[in-house]
Design a protein around this motif. Structure first.
Motif, PDB file in Angstrom:
ATOM      1  N   ALA A   1       0.832  -1.208   0.000  1.00  0.00           N
ATOM      2  CA  ALA A   1       0.000   0.000   0.000  1.00  0.00           C
ATOM      3  C   ALA A   1       0.866   1.258   0.000  1.00  0.00           C
ATOM      4  N   TYR A   2       1.969   1.246   0.761  1.00  0.00           N
ATOM      5  CA  TYR A   2       2.866   2.395   0.756  1.00  0.00           C
ATOM      6  C   TYR A   2       3.461   2.606  -0.642  1.00  0.00           C
TER       7      TYR A   2
ATOM      8  N   THR B   1       2.196   1.596  -3.541  1.00  0.00           N
ATOM      9  CA  THR B   1       1.152   2.061  -4.451  1.00  0.00           C
ATOM     10  C   THR B   1       0.940   3.561  -4.306  1.00  0.00           C
ATOM     11  N   ASN B   2       0.912   4.044  -3.075  1.00  0.00           N
ATOM     12  CA  ASN B   2       0.774   5.485  -2.848  1.00  0.00           C
ATOM     13  C   ASN B   2       1.946   6.259  -3.449  1.00  0.00           C
ATOM     14  N   LEU B   3       3.152   5.741  -3.280  1.00  0.00           N
ATOM     15  CA  LEU B   3       4.336   6.407  -3.833  1.00  0.00           C
ATOM     16  C   LEU B   3       4.265   6.500  -5.350  1.00  0.00           C
TER      17      LEU B   3
ATOM     18  N   ASN C   1       1.668   6.576  -7.176  1.00  0.00           N
ATOM     19  CA  ASN C   1       0.667   7.586  -7.535  1.00  0.00           C
ATOM     20  C   ASN C   1       1.240   8.991  -7.409  1.00  0.00           C
ATOM     21  N   PHE C   2       2.012   9.242  -6.340  1.00  0.00           N
ATOM     22  CA  PHE C   2       2.661  10.546  -6.204  1.00  0.00           C
ATOM     23  C   PHE C   2       3.652  10.784  -7.335  1.00  0.00           C
TER      24      PHE C   2
ATOM     25  N   ILE D   1       2.002  17.267  -1.337  1.00  0.00           N
ATOM     26  CA  ILE D   1       2.330  15.845  -1.214  1.00  0.00           C
ATOM     27  C   ILE D   1       3.416  15.581  -0.174  1.00  0.00           C
TER      28      ILE D   1
ATOM     29  N   GLY E   1       2.525  13.036   2.526  1.00  0.00           N
ATOM     30  CA  GLY E   1       2.356  11.723   1.913  1.00  0.00           C
ATOM     31  C   GLY E   1       3.675  11.093   1.520  1.00  0.00           C
TER      32      GLY E   1
ATOM     33  N   ASN F   1       5.034   7.674   3.210  1.00  0.00           N
ATOM     34  CA  ASN F   1       5.091   6.493   2.349  1.00  0.00           C
ATOM     35  C   ASN F   1       6.499   6.160   1.876  1.00  0.00           C
TER      36      ASN F   1
ATOM     37  N   HIS G   1       8.509   2.870   2.909  1.00  0.00           N
ATOM     38  CA  HIS G   1       9.122   1.991   1.909  1.00  0.00           C
ATOM     39  C   HIS G   1      10.578   1.719   2.252  1.00  0.00           C
TER      40      HIS G   1
END
Length: 241
Positions: A67-68, A70-72, A74-75, A101, A104, A108, A112
């Protein structure tokens, strides 16, 4: 081309070899839409039982860590520089990240880096500390037993969620430090020799609220061969995470 891709080209050209344990998980330039990834484990998820059960490892790595990442990714779609720059440069200069950001990325990317290190420093049949790293532990932390006692106590004092680390300087000096949430010593210009995750998701299935029991049992999972590699890399200035 990402910074890690350039680094591998330089390594290949010079004939230098580097352990895969010391490489930060950033995908090759051929996958620009997903520059961050969760690397495969080098051991089975159940290999650390009974100290860490396989189900906890699967949930921790495949759901939380993923999940971390995936968020990265996206950023990174709109802010590719967070993947192009070395991890230490990004986390060490969070003020340069756009306001929208920054939190975030801090959470994240720190997560990671923390988790990539975490999987690498554990493994079955991890042996014992020896050589230079043992000498440093004796010199700076009072020996293995005192290290474990003080490390576990520090981890137990973390309020809520966070991490407990042994940090290492370029001179090879060691210290025990804690960080809240997913913060990493790189945010303070430092490197982690090793670290333990004291978020409840790291241990709750087996240990429930008994963090102290988890901290004590975790030492049975430490791969001292990986720690040796990290210590040598830290002194050489080549430790990535």
């Amino acid at each position: 081309m990402s910074s890690m891709s350039r680094r591998h080209l330089i390594i290949a050209a010079t004939g230098i070899t580097i352990s895969p344990r010391l490489v930060f998980a950033q995908a090759a330039a051929s996958a620009p839409s997903a520059p961050f990834k969760v690397d495969p484990l080098t051991y089975a998820a159940s290999a650390l039982e009974p100290h860490i059960d396989g189900k906890t490892m699967e949930i921790h790595r495949d759901r939380h860590h993923q999940a971390y990442v995936t968020n990265l990714n996206n950023f990174a779609k709109d802010n590719p520089s967070i993947a192009d720059k070395p991890i230490a440069e990004v986390l060490g200069n969070l003020a340069a990240i756009p306001d929208a950001i920054r939190t975030g990325v801090r959470n994240n990317l720190g997560a990671h880096a923390n988790h990539s290190m975490f999987w690498q420093i554990m493994g079955p049949n991890g042996g014992n500390a020896h050589g230079d790293v043992l000498a440093a532990i004796d010199r700076d932390l009072g020996g293995i037993e005192k290290l474990q006692t003080d490390f576990n106590a520090a981890g137990g004092r973390v309020f809520g969620s966070g991490w407990v680390f042994v940090t290492v300087s370029k001179e090879g000096e060691l210290a025990i430090e804690t960080r809240p949430n997913q913060d990493h010593p790189m945010m303070d210009g430092k490197r982690a020799l090793l670290g333990n995750d004291v978020w409840e998701h790291a241990y709750y299935l087996n240990y429930q609220n008994r963090r102290a029991d988890y901290l004590k049992a975790w030492w049975n999972t430490v791969n001292w061969r990986a720690i040796d590699e990290r210590y040598a890399a830290a002194k050489a200035g080549t430790l990535v995470i």
